[in-house]
Design a protein around this motif. Sequence first.
Motif, PDB file in Angstrom:
ATOM      1  N   MET A 141      46.672 -23.073  41.361  1.00  0.00           N
ATOM      2  CA  MET A 141      45.622 -22.306  40.716  1.00  0.00           C
ATOM      3  C   MET A 141      45.563 -22.675  39.240  1.00  0.00           C
ATOM      4  SD  MET A 141      45.195 -18.167  40.160  1.00  0.00           S
ATOM      5  CE  MET A 141      46.336 -18.021  38.800  1.00  0.00           C
ATOM      6  N   LYS A 142      44.353 -22.773  38.751  1.00  0.00           N
ATOM      7  CA  LYS A 142      44.153 -22.937  37.314  1.00  0.00           C
ATOM      8  C   LYS A 142      43.727 -21.583  36.758  1.00  0.00           C
ATOM      9  CE  LYS A 142      43.105 -27.782  37.150  1.00  0.00           C
ATOM     10  NZ  LYS A 142      42.169 -28.823  36.731  1.00  0.00           N
ATOM     11  N   LEU A 143      44.391 -21.189  35.696  1.00  0.00           N
ATOM     12  CA  LEU A 143      44.083 -19.930  35.023  1.00  0.00           C
ATOM     13  C   LEU A 143      43.559 -20.257  33.636  1.00  0.00           C
ATOM     14  CD1 LEU A 143      44.247 -16.806  35.077  1.00  0.00           C
ATOM     15  CD2 LEU A 143      46.522 -17.039  34.050  1.00  0.00           C
ATOM     16  N   TYR A 144      42.354 -19.787  33.355  1.00  0.00           N
ATOM     17  CA  TYR A 144      41.763 -19.964  32.033  1.00  0.00           C
ATOM     18  C   TYR A 144      41.941 -18.666  31.271  1.00  0.00           C
ATOM     19  CZ  TYR A 144      39.913 -24.134  34.141  1.00  0.00           C
ATOM     20  OH  TYR A 144      39.817 -25.344  34.778  1.00  0.00           O
ATOM     21  N   ILE A 145      42.652 -18.745  30.157  1.00  0.00           N
ATOM     22  CA  ILE A 145      42.903 -17.567  29.322  1.00  0.00           C
ATOM     23  C   ILE A 145      41.966 -17.664  28.135  1.00  0.00           C
ATOM     24  CG2 ILE A 145      44.630 -16.222  28.098  1.00  0.00           C
ATOM     25  CD1 ILE A 145      46.713 -18.042  29.545  1.00  0.00           C
ATOM     26  N   ILE A 146      41.093 -16.684  28.015  1.00  0.00           N
ATOM     27  CA  ILE A 146      40.058 -16.705  26.985  1.00  0.00           C
ATOM     28  C   ILE A 146      40.297 -15.559  26.006  1.00  0.00           C
ATOM     29  CG2 ILE A 146      37.577 -16.530  26.553  1.00  0.00           C
ATOM     30  CD1 ILE A 146      37.253 -17.429  29.571  1.00  0.00           C
ATOM     31  N   ARG A 147      40.409 -15.904  24.754  1.00  0.00           N
ATOM     32  CA  ARG A 147      40.440 -14.875  23.709  1.00  0.00           C
ATOM     33  C   ARG A 147      38.989 -14.579  23.331  1.00  0.00           C
ATOM     34  NH1 ARG A 147      42.690 -14.991  17.488  1.00  0.00           N
ATOM     35  NH2 ARG A 147      42.804 -12.729  17.252  1.00  0.00           N
ATOM     36  N   HIS A 148      38.687 -13.317  23.141  1.00  0.00           N
ATOM     37  CA  HIS A 148      37.321 -12.891  22.824  1.00  0.00           C
ATOM     38  C   HIS A 148      36.764 -13.576  21.581  1.00  0.00           C
ATOM     39  CE1 HIS A 148      38.556 -10.463  19.386  1.00  0.00           C
ATOM     40  NE2 HIS A 148      39.609 -10.121  20.118  1.00  0.00           N
ATOM     41  N   CYS A 149      35.463 -13.573  21.484  1.00  0.00           N
ATOM     42  CA  CYS A 149      34.757 -14.124  20.320  1.00  0.00           C
ATOM     43  C   CYS A 149      34.906 -13.185  19.121  1.00  0.00           C
ATOM     44  CB  CYS A 149      33.277 -14.310  20.654  1.00  0.00           C
ATOM     45  SG  CYS A 149      32.966 -15.553  21.915  1.00  0.00           S
ATOM     46  N   GLU A 150      34.443 -13.647  17.972  1.00  0.00           N
ATOM     47  CA  GLU A 150      34.531 -12.878  16.729  1.00  0.00           C
ATOM     48  C   GLU A 150      33.856 -11.520  16.884  1.00  0.00           C
ATOM     49  OE1 GLU A 150      33.782 -14.681  12.616  1.00  0.00           O
ATOM     50  OE2 GLU A 150      31.964 -13.506  13.026  1.00  0.00           O
ATOM     51  N   ALA A 151      34.567 -10.477  16.426  1.00  0.00           N
ATOM     52  CA  ALA A 151      34.077  -9.100  16.575  1.00  0.00           C
ATOM     53  C   ALA A 151      34.043  -8.380  15.233  1.00  0.00           C
ATOM     54  CB  ALA A 151      34.969  -8.343  17.559  1.00  0.00           C
ATOM     55  N   ASP A 152      33.370  -7.231  15.250  1.00  0.00           N
ATOM     56  CA  ASP A 152      33.220  -6.395  14.055  1.00  0.00           C
ATOM     57  C   ASP A 152      34.485  -5.628  13.682  1.00  0.00           C
ATOM     58  OD1 ASP A 152      30.568  -7.006  13.405  1.00  0.00           O
ATOM     59  OD2 ASP A 152      29.814  -5.562  14.872  1.00  0.00           O
ATOM     60  N   GLY A 153      35.472  -5.620  14.535  1.00  0.00           N
ATOM     61  CA  GLY A 153      36.692  -4.874  14.250  1.00  0.00           C
ATOM     62  C   GLY A 153      37.650  -4.915  15.414  1.00  0.00           C
ATOM     63  N   GLN A 154      38.661  -4.044  15.347  1.00  0.00           N
ATOM     64  CA  GLN A 154      39.717  -4.015  16.353  1.00  0.00           C
ATOM     65  C   GLN A 154      39.611  -2.837  17.319  1.00  0.00           C
ATOM     66  OE1 GLN A 154      42.025  -6.511  16.718  1.00  0.00           O
ATOM     67  NE2 GLN A 154      40.703  -7.496  15.211  1.00  0.00           N
ATOM     68  N   ALA A 155      38.708  -1.922  17.075  1.00  0.00           N
ATOM     69  CA  ALA A 155      38.579  -0.749  17.948  1.00  0.00           C
ATOM     70  C   ALA A 155      38.138  -1.200  19.345  1.00  0.00           C
ATOM     71  CB  ALA A 155      37.544   0.221  17.374  1.00  0.00           C
ATOM     72  N   PRO A 156      38.499  -0.451  20.371  1.00  0.00           N
ATOM     73  CA  PRO A 156      38.108  -0.824  21.732  1.00  0.00           C
ATOM     74  C   PRO A 156      36.597  -1.042  21.900  1.00  0.00           C
ATOM     75  CG  PRO A 156      39.772   0.876  21.838  1.00  0.00           C
ATOM     76  CD  PRO A 156      39.398   0.725  20.381  1.00  0.00           C
ATOM     77  N   ASN A 157      35.783  -0.315  21.134  1.00  0.00           N
ATOM     78  CA  ASN A 157      34.326  -0.443  21.271  1.00  0.00           C
ATOM     79  C   ASN A 157      33.695  -1.363  20.219  1.00  0.00           C
ATOM     80  OD1 ASN A 157      34.659   1.202  19.067  1.00  0.00           O
ATOM     81  ND2 ASN A 157      33.167   2.736  19.716  1.00  0.00           N
ATOM     82  N   ALA A 158      34.504  -2.136  19.502  1.00  0.00           N
ATOM     83  CA  ALA A 158      33.964  -3.066  18.501  1.00  0.00           C
ATOM     84  C   ALA A 158      33.112  -4.127  19.182  1.00  0.00           C
ATOM     85  CB  ALA A 158      35.103  -3.724  17.721  1.00  0.00           C
ATOM     86  N   SER A 159      31.939  -4.369  18.642  1.00  0.00           N
ATOM     87  CA  SER A 159      31.003  -5.352  19.201  1.00  0.00           C
ATOM     88  C   SER A 159      31.236  -6.729  18.600  1.00  0.00           C
ATOM     89  CB  SER A 159      29.567  -4.921  18.904  1.00  0.00           C
ATOM     90  OG  SER A 159      29.267  -3.723  19.555  1.00  0.00           O
TER      91      SER A 159
END
Length: 178
Positions: free
Chosen positions: A1-19
């Motif tokens: 299996m190949k697993l692709y680990i993706i870190r999220h793109c740039e966001a407005d902050g660290q809160a769970p609901n940061a866009s």
Amino acid sequence: MKLYIIRHCEADGQAPNASLTLAGRETSRRLAKFLSDLNIELVISSPFTRAVHTIQSFVQHNNVPFKLDDRLKERVLSSEDIPDWYEKLQQTYIEKDLNFTGGESSNEATKRINELVEELKQCNYKSVAIVTHGNIMSLLLNQSQPHFGFDEWKQLSNPDVFEIDFGNEQTVVNRIWR
């Protein structure tokens, strides 16, 4: 299996609901095009908004099954405000059982991400992508590359993509997007 680990793109902050920022949204579209050639069969994401929005375009345009999993959410260092959080975080890469008030040790966070990876390895998927956060990504990569620690965490980008190939006798890790 190949697993692709993706870190999220740039966001407005660290809160769970940061866009995602405007730049983050644009990068997520480029990332979706890049991922389209990888034959990904399943995407599992952190429930945090910035992770979901990072992969949303790819999932929609490629009709890939999508799930949320709390085990991919970012690690909480402490529930209290820690002015010297940076130094404390660095310490947790050395003392992996170090735990601050209301927080999660490196070993605790590693355990939850490893549970998910082991479940995926037991399935018949050939290619799965997970979308997560920098600290969780670095702890997972440390399992295959013990040198991957605090300094490597600091060098991660938003987004960042690593491929872990579990198909050979030896696990092979490659950074495929930066």
